[in-house]
Motif scaffolding. Structure first.
Motif, mmCIF file in Angstrom:
data_model
loop_
_atom_site.group_PDB
_atom_site.id
_atom_site.type_symbol
_atom_site.label_atom_id
_atom_site.label_comp_id
_atom_site.label_asym_id
_atom_site.label_seq_id
_atom_site.Cartn_x
_atom_site.Cartn_y
_atom_site.Cartn_z
ATOM 1 N N ILE A 1 12.397 -8.311 4.632
ATOM 2 C CA ILE A 1 11.386 -7.476 3.980
ATOM 3 C C ILE A 1 10.069 -7.694 4.705
ATOM 4 O O ILE A 1 9.539 -8.809 4.733
ATOM 5 N N ASP A 2 9.558 -6.617 5.305
ATOM 6 C CA ASP A 2 8.303 -6.695 6.050
ATOM 7 C C ASP A 2 7.135 -7.057 5.131
ATOM 8 O O ASP A 2 7.108 -6.687 3.960
ATOM 9 N N GLU A 3 6.174 -7.752 5.721
ATOM 10 C CA GLU A 3 4.930 -8.038 5.005
ATOM 11 C C GLU A 3 4.160 -6.732 4.833
ATOM 12 O O GLU A 3 4.213 -5.863 5.705
ATOM 13 N N PRO A 4 3.425 -6.586 3.742
ATOM 14 C CA PRO A 4 2.651 -5.356 3.569
ATOM 15 C C PRO A 4 1.469 -5.284 4.532
ATOM 16 O O PRO A 4 0.854 -6.299 4.860
ATOM 17 N N PRO B 1 4.101 3.223 3.889
ATOM 18 C CA PRO B 1 4.173 3.057 5.348
ATOM 19 C C PRO B 1 5.061 1.886 5.790
ATOM 20 O O PRO B 1 5.686 1.953 6.840
ATOM 21 N N ASP B 2 5.136 0.838 4.985
ATOM 22 C CA ASP B 2 5.900 -0.359 5.361
ATOM 23 C C ASP B 2 7.362 -0.308 4.927
ATOM 24 O O ASP B 2 8.137 -1.198 5.286
ATOM 25 N N TRP C 1 -6.141 -1.048 7.087
ATOM 26 C CA TRP C 1 -5.588 -0.664 8.379
ATOM 27 C C TRP C 1 -4.900 0.706 8.333
ATOM 28 O O TRP C 1 -4.471 1.221 9.359
ATOM 29 N N ILE C 2 -4.772 1.256 7.146
ATOM 30 C CA ILE C 2 -4.104 2.548 6.984
ATOM 31 C C ILE C 2 -5.171 3.646 6.985
ATOM 32 O O ILE C 2 -6.160 3.562 6.257
ATOM 33 N N ASN C 3 -4.961 4.644 7.813
ATOM 34 C CA ASN C 3 -5.909 5.757 7.923
ATOM 35 C C ASN C 3 -5.307 7.000 7.282
ATOM 36 O O ASN C 3 -4.572 7.743 7.937
ATOM 37 N N PRO C 4 -5.637 7.244 6.009
ATOM 38 C CA PRO C 4 -5.077 8.428 5.356
ATOM 39 C C PRO C 4 -5.684 9.720 5.912
ATOM 40 O O PRO C 4 -6.804 9.719 6.429
ATOM 41 N N LYS C 5 -4.928 10.796 5.806
ATOM 42 C CA LYS C 5 -5.430 12.103 6.205
ATOM 43 C C LYS C 5 -6.445 12.580 5.159
ATOM 44 O O LYS C 5 -6.604 11.959 4.104
ATOM 45 N N GLU C 6 -7.075 13.682 5.431
ATOM 46 C CA GLU C 6 -8.149 14.195 4.577
ATOM 47 C C GLU C 6 -7.696 14.414 3.132
ATOM 48 O O GLU C 6 -8.440 14.170 2.198
ATOM 49 N N PRO D 1 0.840 -1.199 0.000
ATOM 50 C CA PRO D 1 0.000 0.000 0.000
ATOM 51 C C PRO D 1 0.876 1.251 0.000
ATOM 52 O O PRO D 1 1.934 1.282 0.631
ATOM 53 N N ALA D 2 0.418 2.248 -0.739
ATOM 54 C CA ALA D 2 1.115 3.527 -0.803
ATOM 55 C C ALA D 2 0.128 4.636 -0.462
ATOM 56 O O ALA D 2 -1.060 4.545 -0.787
ATOM 57 N N ILE D 3 0.631 5.655 0.184
ATOM 58 C CA ILE D 3 -0.180 6.829 0.499
ATOM 59 C C ILE D 3 0.140 7.911 -0.531
ATOM 60 O O ILE D 3 1.299 8.290 -0.707
#
Length: 135
Positions: free
Chosen positions: A63-66, A26-27, A71-76, A6-8
């Motif tokens: 390498i962390d699992e994604p 995030p990861d 579970w990711i809370n993006p800003k407005e 996931p990417a923000i």
């Protein structure tokens, strides 16, 4: 290896009045990029993710699992989307390392090519790319 993380994405206003998209993962700490528009931001995100993960593979780092996207809370002013990459394909596109190959051709063909200043390596590379459908 193929990965999906996931990417923000954050739409940002530039000083000149234009827009751009910043991208972070995030990861994957330190994996950030941007693009002038969403299409470019996605392409840059794929490349940045592949670079970071390929580097970790080469160093044999964990390498962390994604994280699950929910579970990711993006800003407005942000949104989250998956970005995929293939580190093997990244390596193929970006590797500049050459390997030495030994081959056999008829003597007359060798002499003719030398007389015409033919670059054997270049011809072999072009021929292999053509045969493999790589352009």
């Amino acid at each position: 290896m193929k990965y999906v993380y996931p990417a923000i994405f954050k739409k940002e206003k530039l000083k000149d009045g234009g827009m751009s998209y910043g991208v972070s993962f995030p990861d994957i700490p330190g994996c950030v990029t941007c693009g002038e528009d969403l299409s470019e931001a996605i392409a840059m995100a794929e490349d940045a993710l592949a670079l970071m993960l390929y580097s970790k593979e080469c160093k044999e780092e964990f390498i962390d699992e994604p994280t699950e996207i929910g579970w990711i809370n993006p800003k407005e002013d942000e949104f989250v989307s998956y970005v995929a990459c293939d580190t093997l394909e990244y390596h193929r596109r970006n590797s500049k390392r050459s390997v030495k190959k030994t081959l056999t051709i008829p003597e007359w063909l060798n002499e003719e090519a030398i007389a015409r200043n033919i670059n054997f390596s270049q011809v072999l590379q072009e021929g292999l790319k053509n045969k493999l459908g790589i352009f």
